[in-house]
Design a protein around this motif. Sequence first.
Motif, short mmCIF file in Angstrom:
data_model
loop_
_atom_site.label_atom_id
_atom_site.label_comp_id
_atom_site.label_asym_id
_atom_site.label_seq_id
_atom_site.Cartn_x
_atom_site.Cartn_y
_atom_site.Cartn_z
N PHE A 96 -19.01 11.23 2.87
CA PHE A 96 -18.08 10.58 3.78
C PHE A 96 -17.40 11.57 4.70
CE2 PHE A 96 -18.75 7.40 0.73
CZ PHE A 96 -18.60 6.23 1.43
N ASN A 97 -17.32 12.80 4.24
CA ASN A 97 -16.62 13.79 5.06
C ASN A 97 -17.55 14.50 6.02
OD1 ASN A 97 -14.30 13.15 3.65
ND2 ASN A 97 -14.85 14.57 2.01
N ARG A 98 -18.83 14.27 5.84
CA ARG A 98 -19.81 14.89 6.70
C ARG A 98 -19.60 14.43 8.14
NH1 ARG A 98 -25.49 13.47 6.66
NH2 ARG A 98 -24.78 11.76 5.39
N LYS A 99 -19.85 15.33 9.05
CA LYS A 99 -19.73 14.93 10.45
C LYS A 99 -20.88 14.01 10.81
CE LYS A 99 -17.62 16.60 14.16
NZ LYS A 99 -17.42 17.05 15.37
N GLN A 100 -20.53 12.85 11.29
CA GLN A 100 -21.56 11.86 11.54
C GLN A 100 -22.39 12.15 12.79
OE1 GLN A 100 -22.18 8.92 9.59
NE2 GLN A 100 -21.13 10.30 8.22
N ASP A 101 -21.79 12.80 13.76
CA ASP A 101 -22.46 12.91 15.06
C ASP A 101 -23.71 13.77 15.02
OD1 ASP A 101 -20.14 11.65 15.66
OD2 ASP A 101 -19.14 13.46 16.34
N ASN A 102 -23.73 14.69 14.07
CA ASN A 102 -24.81 15.66 14.11
C ASN A 102 -26.03 15.25 13.29
OD1 ASN A 102 -23.09 17.10 15.63
ND2 ASN A 102 -22.37 18.39 13.95
N ARG A 103 -26.04 14.01 12.82
CA ARG A 103 -27.13 13.64 11.95
C ARG A 103 -28.47 13.68 12.69
NH1 ARG A 103 -25.38 8.63 8.38
NH2 ARG A 103 -24.67 7.80 10.34
N MET A 104 -28.46 13.13 13.89
CA MET A 104 -29.68 13.19 14.69
C MET A 104 -29.26 13.48 16.11
SD MET A 104 -32.18 10.14 13.77
CE MET A 104 -32.30 9.58 12.09
N GLN A 105 -30.00 14.37 16.74
CA GLN A 105 -29.70 14.66 18.13
C GLN A 105 -30.32 13.59 19.01
OE1 GLN A 105 -30.85 18.57 19.33
NE2 GLN A 105 -28.70 19.09 19.54
N THR A 106 -29.56 13.08 19.93
CA THR A 106 -30.13 12.09 20.82
C THR A 106 -31.02 12.77 21.84
OG1 THR A 106 -28.27 12.23 22.30
CG2 THR A 106 -28.17 10.54 20.60
N GLU A 134 -31.20 5.04 19.01
CA GLU A 134 -32.19 6.10 18.88
C GLU A 134 -32.44 6.45 17.42
OE1 GLU A 134 -32.27 9.54 21.52
OE2 GLU A 134 -30.80 8.46 22.74
N GLN A 135 -31.39 6.41 16.62
CA GLN A 135 -31.57 6.69 15.19
C GLN A 135 -32.46 5.63 14.56
OE1 GLN A 135 -27.60 6.95 13.68
NE2 GLN A 135 -27.15 8.76 14.88
N LEU A 136 -32.26 4.39 15.00
CA LEU A 136 -33.05 3.28 14.48
C LEU A 136 -34.53 3.50 14.79
CD1 LEU A 136 -32.25 0.60 13.11
CD2 LEU A 136 -32.30 -0.47 15.34
N LYS A 153 -36.46 10.23 6.99
CA LYS A 153 -35.33 9.70 7.76
C LYS A 153 -35.04 8.32 7.19
CE LYS A 153 -34.81 12.64 11.41
NZ LYS A 153 -34.56 13.78 10.51
N VAL A 154 -33.95 8.22 6.46
CA VAL A 154 -33.73 7.04 5.64
C VAL A 154 -32.78 6.06 6.28
CG1 VAL A 154 -33.13 6.23 3.34
CG2 VAL A 154 -34.01 8.53 3.64
N MET A 155 -33.17 4.81 6.27
CA MET A 155 -32.25 3.75 6.65
C MET A 155 -31.90 2.98 5.39
SD MET A 155 -32.68 0.76 9.43
CE MET A 155 -33.89 -0.33 8.74
N MET A 156 -30.60 2.83 5.14
CA MET A 156 -30.16 2.09 3.96
C MET A 156 -29.61 0.75 4.44
SD MET A 156 -29.32 2.05 0.62
CE MET A 156 -28.55 0.68 -0.23
N ILE A 157 -30.05 -0.32 3.77
CA ILE A 157 -29.51 -1.64 4.09
C ILE A 157 -28.80 -2.13 2.85
CG2 ILE A 157 -30.03 -3.93 4.96
CD1 ILE A 157 -32.61 -2.89 6.02
N LYS A 182 -38.79 -2.52 16.22
CA LYS A 182 -39.74 -2.34 17.33
C LYS A 182 -39.00 -2.23 18.64
CE LYS A 182 -43.83 -4.50 15.38
NZ LYS A 182 -43.89 -5.84 14.79
N PHE A 183 -37.98 -3.06 18.80
CA PHE A 183 -37.24 -3.06 20.04
C PHE A 183 -36.52 -1.72 20.25
CE2 PHE A 183 -33.25 -4.16 22.37
CZ PHE A 183 -33.86 -4.39 23.59
N SER A 184 -36.02 -1.14 19.17
CA SER A 184 -35.35 0.15 19.31
C SER A 184 -36.34 1.20 19.81
CB SER A 184 -34.72 0.57 17.99
OG SER A 184 -35.71 0.87 17.05
N LYS A 185 -37.59 1.08 19.33
CA LYS A 185 -38.60 2.04 19.81
C LYS A 185 -38.88 1.81 21.29
CE LYS A 185 -40.58 3.55 15.68
NZ LYS A 185 -41.58 3.61 14.67
N ASP A 186 -38.95 0.54 21.70
CA ASP A 186 -39.12 0.23 23.12
C ASP A 186 -38.02 0.87 23.94
OD1 ASP A 186 -41.27 -1.29 22.47
OD2 ASP A 186 -40.19 -3.20 22.50
#
Lengths: 796, 53
Positions: free
Chosen positions: A406-416, A493-495, A679-683, A730-734
Amino acid sequence: MTGNPTIEKISCYHCGDDCLTEAYTLDDKHFCCHGCKSVYQLLSESQLCNYYTYNDHPGATRARIDRRFDYLSEPAIVSQLIDYTDDQVTMVTFYIPHIHCSSCLWLLEKLHKINPAVHYCRVDFLKKQLNIRFDHHRISLQQLVELLYDIGYEPLISLQDVIKEGNAATEDHLVQKIAVAGFCFGNVMLLSFPEYFGISTYEHSFRQFFGWLNVLFSLPVVFYSGREYFVSAWQNLRRKSLNIDFPLALGIAVLFIRTFFEVATHTGAGFADTLCGLVFFLLVGKFVQKKTYHHISFERDYRSFFPVAVNTIVDEKEKPVPLADLHTGHRILIRNNEIIPADAILLKGHALIDFSFVTGEAVPINKTWGEIIYAGGRQTGEAIELEVIKPVSQSYLTQLWNNEAFNRKQDNRMQTFNQKVSKYFTVVLLVIAIASLLFWLPTDLNRGIAAFTAVLIVACPCALALSTPFTMSAALSIFDRNLFYLKNTAVVEQLAAIDTIVMDKTGTITTSDNDNIQLNARLSDAERELVYNVCMHSNHPLSRMICRYLGTHKRLNLTDLSEAAGRGITASVNGYQVRIGSEQHVSGYSRNTSAGTKVHVAVDGNYKGYFAFAHQYREGLKNINGLETDYELYLLSGDQDHERFELIRFFKTTDKLLFNQSPQDKLDFIGKLQENGAKVMMIGDGLNDAGALKQSDLGIAVTDNVNNFSPGSDAIMDGRSFGKLPAFLKFSKDTVRIIHASFLISLTYNFIGLSYAITGKLSPLFAAILMPVSTVTIISFTSLATHFAAKKRKLS
Amino acid sequence: MSVIYFLIGCSVVLALIFLTAFFWAQRTGQNEDLYTPSVRILLDDSEDADTEK
């Protein structure tokens, strides 16, 4: 055997739910419960029945169990909630999730007619906020909240007010800056026209005048509107990183300096309108990017899930205490439906705790005297007394929240893409500029400087800076329309970059517990009463759920009650013999029936039917079948594995189904996947998934009520659009592809411009045309392409 | 043609007045909620009819 009640369905005049009894009628109108009826009564007494003319059934159902607002009499709590107070009036802003139609707006703004002590009410419809000014001598905050509750608009009160914090943060005068830039842009364009179209010799005095006016108009644009670009570029430079603000700031600076010199030395008209246009468009792009969806707040921690205050028992009397002041040793009183805020020992009462919040297991658990109950459980049933053994901040659940994830900086997870490209872009730009300067330097100094500045002007990555915000905001609004709410534009972009999907079971791919009971029996009201009374005497979780399902009925006297463990109950009520339980127990024989738990009912030996407790999978779950070709698909469940076989249909292999996972297990599992480069997406849905949601590269919270629930996630998905998940991916990839394409377009423009610029003969007119044309192309391309992509994925 | 100095002066002053008006509207919060007033205007103000009943 199965049958629906044959009585014609009557819906409640107030909330529109089905009326199960005809006990609540008033003025020829039917109500589903006493709560709804009393709201109607309250409104009709105040002559506010217009409420019902704007919409059919606008009310919120009041069939819930009363909660207490006693803590609102504590001055310490009150002072944190109100916005302003003096001798006369108090102002307060409530967040009211139920605001949904024009009737709500009308009624809430007429509060002063129900209670004259309320001076003024204003609703912000989209933010679902109510601003109230009231006379605190005549009505207390507690009474005010109770009044709101009575008319069906319970405010969501939390000491961690995200909305207020959010409002304070957006105060950066962006709109004002755009206004100033637009104002100057318009004037400068007008003043530049004569220069572009040629000024006859006898009008040359005007050239000077127009030139200096242009410089004058550029001043506020550079130093007020464009200030932030310099600040940001400077800060990044000191951190030794190059972001897109650096070439932008450089471009603005060069434009201004060159304009100033050309006007001062009478050598040309300068680039004032390119400068103003650039800043104006950039700020508009920034505005579009910022205009994301602030009606849902994503930044909530455990405090917003816990109550604001707890009732403690001091000297045999109840005293509300703010959650932060709760200490070890406090005796607390937890009523039905209240959440246990800290780890505690049960002292008194019968505890039946619903831990679905924590573990995902929906069936309530019995706890006996002396047992430790962990924070996050919800008591169902009678009031219990507990002794706190750990302060809130150290309880099991909050420790999970305090995990380093939770304390991790969120912005740096993936570079846009933008961040990645702008680094190289700046370097290439500087190399070309310096190269052209060096090329002309030996022959013609002036031309060299002209070429150097022209390169910086033309290649200024305006289109690059605009393509991302415009594409993303178009994409976000499409997601938004499909009930999928993203935290910010970077999430798209992360998606698109995700390769592994992990899902939680309860609440995520199954719907929440209330809908799980289905009555497949024809029961009259009298029979419902009988069943209710028999189940009341059983502590079996299923009996509890049946009781909750049936609602409150009159208590009757029971005789000859016998309960066979694991089979069922037999009892005599009012002279009827009632049997409830397994099919074997009720009707004497057992058939092989399909999956799912069932409780059968027979009265006086007549079989009536059964209650079905099925885990209902979300609609559209079968759509995820297509995902496993492109993604690694895992299921993590806090639940027992009794549905393993049903779930294999969706996940194909059993080794990707993990059961009995604690919140910490889930977090660790995600961490392990990430260590292997996934690269994990958690739902997930609940507090129990919060750690995993944060740990993952992209956390999506699935919920049936968007306003209720938002643990630390990057996106919130309405349960109804769960089936669209593959389309979303798919749309996010588009979208990312569109950004790449628009970047190419902008590069093409830059090449055209650069080929003129390096010769050192860039005319202001050329720059003034090229810049807006490229901007318009990019904006129209991105918005059109995004909408086409959405259509292709059936999302628009 | 010197009248153009005067005309430009006038137009800039006029534009500045509009800019100030916009700033004022922004400061007083008129642009904060752009949706609710559009709903509010549709609600009848039949208070008299209600109270006289």
